[in-house]
Every structure is written in C-alpha cells, then in structure tokens.
Design a protein around this motif. Structure first.
Motif, short mmCIF file in Angstrom:
data_model
loop_
_atom_site.label_atom_id
_atom_site.label_comp_id
_atom_site.label_asym_id
_atom_site.label_seq_id
_atom_site.Cartn_x
_atom_site.Cartn_y
_atom_site.Cartn_z
N SER A 167 4.92 -72.17 -39.92
CA SER A 167 6.22 -72.53 -39.45
C SER A 167 6.87 -71.12 -38.85
O SER A 167 6.35 -70.07 -39.67
CB SER A 167 6.97 -73.41 -40.21
N THR A 168 7.69 -71.13 -38.12
CA THR A 168 8.49 -70.16 -37.99
C THR A 168 9.17 -69.56 -38.97
O THR A 168 9.21 -68.26 -38.99
CB THR A 168 9.45 -70.23 -36.64
N ALA A 169 9.67 -70.30 -39.76
CA ALA A 169 10.29 -69.71 -41.15
C ALA A 169 9.67 -68.99 -41.97
O ALA A 169 10.09 -68.18 -42.56
CB ALA A 169 10.94 -71.03 -41.59
N MET A 170 8.26 -69.43 -42.17
CA MET A 170 7.26 -68.75 -42.89
C MET A 170 7.04 -67.30 -42.57
O MET A 170 6.58 -66.32 -43.06
CB MET A 170 6.02 -69.48 -43.14
N LEU A 171 6.97 -67.16 -41.01
CA LEU A 171 6.53 -65.94 -40.52
C LEU A 171 7.75 -64.74 -40.00
O LEU A 171 7.30 -63.81 -39.87
CB LEU A 171 5.61 -66.18 -39.30
N ALA A 172 8.86 -65.44 -40.09
CA ALA A 172 10.00 -64.42 -39.66
C ALA A 172 10.22 -63.31 -40.42
O ALA A 172 10.28 -63.70 -41.59
CB ALA A 172 11.06 -65.37 -39.52
N PRO A 173 9.89 -62.15 -39.95
CA PRO A 173 10.07 -60.97 -40.96
C PRO A 173 11.44 -61.16 -41.43
O PRO A 173 11.90 -60.54 -42.49
CB PRO A 173 9.52 -59.81 -40.10
N ALA A 174 12.47 -61.42 -40.80
CA ALA A 174 13.91 -61.24 -40.95
C ALA A 174 14.32 -61.82 -42.34
O ALA A 174 15.26 -61.64 -42.88
CB ALA A 174 14.80 -61.70 -39.99
N PHE A 175 13.20 -62.93 -42.69
CA PHE A 175 13.77 -63.62 -43.82
C PHE A 175 12.85 -63.21 -45.17
O PHE A 175 13.09 -64.07 -46.18
CB PHE A 175 13.53 -65.02 -43.95
N ALA B 142 -12.12 -74.35 -56.97
CA ALA B 142 -11.58 -73.15 -56.94
C ALA B 142 -11.01 -73.01 -55.22
O ALA B 142 -11.79 -73.20 -54.35
CB ALA B 142 -12.48 -72.11 -57.14
N ILE B 143 -9.83 -72.81 -55.05
CA ILE B 143 -9.30 -72.57 -53.94
C ILE B 143 -9.08 -71.20 -53.36
O ILE B 143 -8.09 -70.36 -54.33
CB ILE B 143 -8.00 -73.35 -53.82
N ASP B 144 -9.39 -70.33 -52.43
CA ASP B 144 -9.31 -69.08 -51.96
C ASP B 144 -7.92 -69.26 -51.08
O ASP B 144 -7.44 -70.10 -50.29
CB ASP B 144 -10.29 -68.69 -50.98
N ALA B 145 -6.77 -68.45 -51.55
CA ALA B 145 -5.62 -68.47 -51.09
C ALA B 145 -4.89 -67.14 -50.84
O ALA B 145 -5.40 -66.09 -51.22
CB ALA B 145 -4.62 -69.16 -52.29
N VAL B 146 -3.92 -67.29 -49.77
CA VAL B 146 -3.16 -65.99 -49.41
C VAL B 146 -1.80 -66.01 -49.37
O VAL B 146 -1.36 -67.34 -48.76
CB VAL B 146 -3.89 -65.47 -48.04
N VAL B 147 -0.98 -65.39 -49.95
CA VAL B 147 0.37 -65.54 -49.96
C VAL B 147 1.04 -65.26 -48.41
O VAL B 147 0.54 -64.16 -47.87
CB VAL B 147 1.02 -64.50 -50.91
N ILE B 148 1.70 -66.05 -47.65
CA ILE B 148 2.44 -65.68 -46.32
C ILE B 148 3.50 -65.21 -46.57
O ILE B 148 3.81 -63.77 -45.75
CB ILE B 148 2.32 -66.93 -45.53
N GLY B 149 4.38 -65.42 -47.24
CA GLY B 149 5.51 -64.76 -47.47
C GLY B 149 6.65 -65.60 -48.29
O GLY B 149 6.36 -66.74 -48.44
N GLU B 150 7.95 -64.99 -48.54
CA GLU B 150 9.01 -65.75 -49.05
C GLU B 150 10.28 -65.13 -48.74
O GLU B 150 10.52 -64.20 -48.05
CB GLU B 150 8.91 -65.77 -50.66
N GLY B 151 11.45 -66.01 -48.59
CA GLY B 151 12.68 -65.55 -48.37
C GLY B 151 13.70 -66.79 -47.82
O GLY B 151 13.40 -67.88 -47.88
N ASN B 152 14.90 -66.23 -47.68
CA ASN B 152 15.87 -67.34 -47.03
C ASN B 152 15.83 -67.85 -45.64
O ASN B 152 15.15 -67.09 -44.86
CB ASN B 152 17.27 -66.56 -47.12
N ASP B 153 15.75 -69.01 -45.56
CA ASP B 153 15.62 -69.71 -44.22
C ASP B 153 17.10 -69.81 -43.65
O ASP B 153 18.16 -69.65 -44.10
CB ASP B 153 14.94 -70.91 -44.10
N PRO B 154 17.16 -70.22 -42.36
CA PRO B 154 18.42 -70.06 -41.61
C PRO B 154 19.46 -71.20 -41.99
O PRO B 154 20.44 -71.47 -41.63
CB PRO B 154 18.00 -70.48 -40.10
N TRP B 155 18.90 -71.94 -42.93
CA TRP B 155 19.53 -73.51 -43.47
C TRP B 155 20.18 -73.31 -44.78
O TRP B 155 20.58 -74.51 -45.25
CB TRP B 155 18.68 -74.64 -43.13
#
Length: 195
Positions: free
Chosen positions: A11-19, A140-153
């Motif tokens: 989702s856009t919220a996961m990828l948006a660097p501003a957040f 076992a699940i191979d995983a990667v952290v995408i990001g975290e932060g505040n969303d617009p809502w």
C-alpha cells in the motif's frame, strides 16, 4: 528448500518515505485486513505445466514488533480456509473438499511464531508452528521489514513481507497430483496498525 522473497502489492502508506521513522520501543499491532493492506497468497505448480494461484480472503492476526529488536518479534495469524479463492468457483469447491483443505473438518489454519532470527538489514527468519489440515509442524518464513511510521489518518503502521514453502503431504493432504505439484508457496504481505 527454495524460498522466494516477494515485495509486491504494498500500500502507499507502507512505502511513503514521508511516514517512515525509527522504532524506539516494541509495540503491538493488529493486522490491517479491513483496509485490505495485508494478503495471504498461494501458488501451486499444476502438473508441471503452469501454476494455480490464489489467496485466502478472510484471516486475522496481530504482531509485536520493534525494528531495533527483531529477535523479540511475535506473530499470530488465523486463516479461515473456507475463504480460499483461486478465481474459479468449481476449483475452489474442490479445494475445500477432503482432497485438499478439508474445510468441513478443519475450517481454520494458524501460525504462531516461536522465535526470530535477525539476519540484518531488515531481513529475518520467522520460525513458528503452522497448523494446517489438523496437523501442526514447524515452519520458517523468510521475511523483510518494509517500514513503519505515522499514516495520514492518525494511526501508526508497520509492515513486512514474507514467503515460505511447505509440502502438502507433510500436512496430510490426500490429493496427489505428482511431484511437480507437491509443494505450496505462500507469499505474505503484512501491514499492522498500532493498538
């Protein structure tokens, strides 16, 4: 066992660097299935000629996460196996039968993490107990952290992707379509909202 890392359908919220921010403490999250910002997709080789792909439309779960302490992460997911969707009604009916998912007897599958191996650079292996078709085995699940932060809502979000593979016979699946179709590949997109 070959495993594939997938980084699609975010989702856009996961990828948006501003957040994106850096985590300072572990937090508990509920997986955002209502907003359709999470998915459980599967792929099975069809007789060595092509692939059957699909998803589970109904699942729920939560996780505890701190990017600075990945080894402390915990994940719990429950899947309604009746929600299997391969975009073909007759095939889905067969998938729900005792030949495959046996949803009449086992309407749920689940995954509960038991440990995490931090591989660095946001990569980790999520170990846990997977219950499917009434059988519980380590997965076992191979995983990667995408990001975290505040969303617009006004909420705080965190997300990751994961992939794994398991052999159907290991979980008591009755149907045998030959060696090319013995495995299921699962690709996961998980986005959570901080509780």
């Amino acid at each position: 066992m070959k495993k594939h890392l997938i980084a699609a359908a975010f989702s856009t919220a996961m990828l948006a660097p501003a957040f994106v921010t850096t985590s300072v403490n572990a937090a508990d999250y509920v997986i955002d299935t209502q907003g359709a910002h999470a998915s459980i997709n599967f792929k099975v080789n069809h007789l060595g000629y092509s692939f059957v792909v699909g998803r589970f439309n109904d699942f729920s779960g939560d996780f505890s996460f701190d990017a600075n302490k990945l080894a402390d992460a915990k994940v719990n997911v429950t899947i309604n196996t009746n929600s299997v969707d391969s975009n073909h009604a007759e095939r889905d009916k067969h998938l729900r039968s005792p030949d495959f998912l046996n949803t009449g007897k086992y309407p749920q599958a689940s995954f509960t993490s038991t440990s995490v191996e931090d591989k660095g650079d946001g990569k980790f292996v999520l170990n846990g107990d997977f219950t499917f078709n009434g059988v519980t085995k380590p997965l076992a699940i191979d995983a990667v952290v995408i990001g975290e932060g505040n969303d617009p809502w006004g909420s705080y979000r965190a997300g990751f992707t994961g992939s794994t593979r398991f052999k159907m016979k290991d979980f008591g699946v009755q149907m045998d379509l030959g060696p090319a179709s013995a495995y299921v590949d699962l690709d996961l997109v998980v986005e959570g909202i901080k509780k």
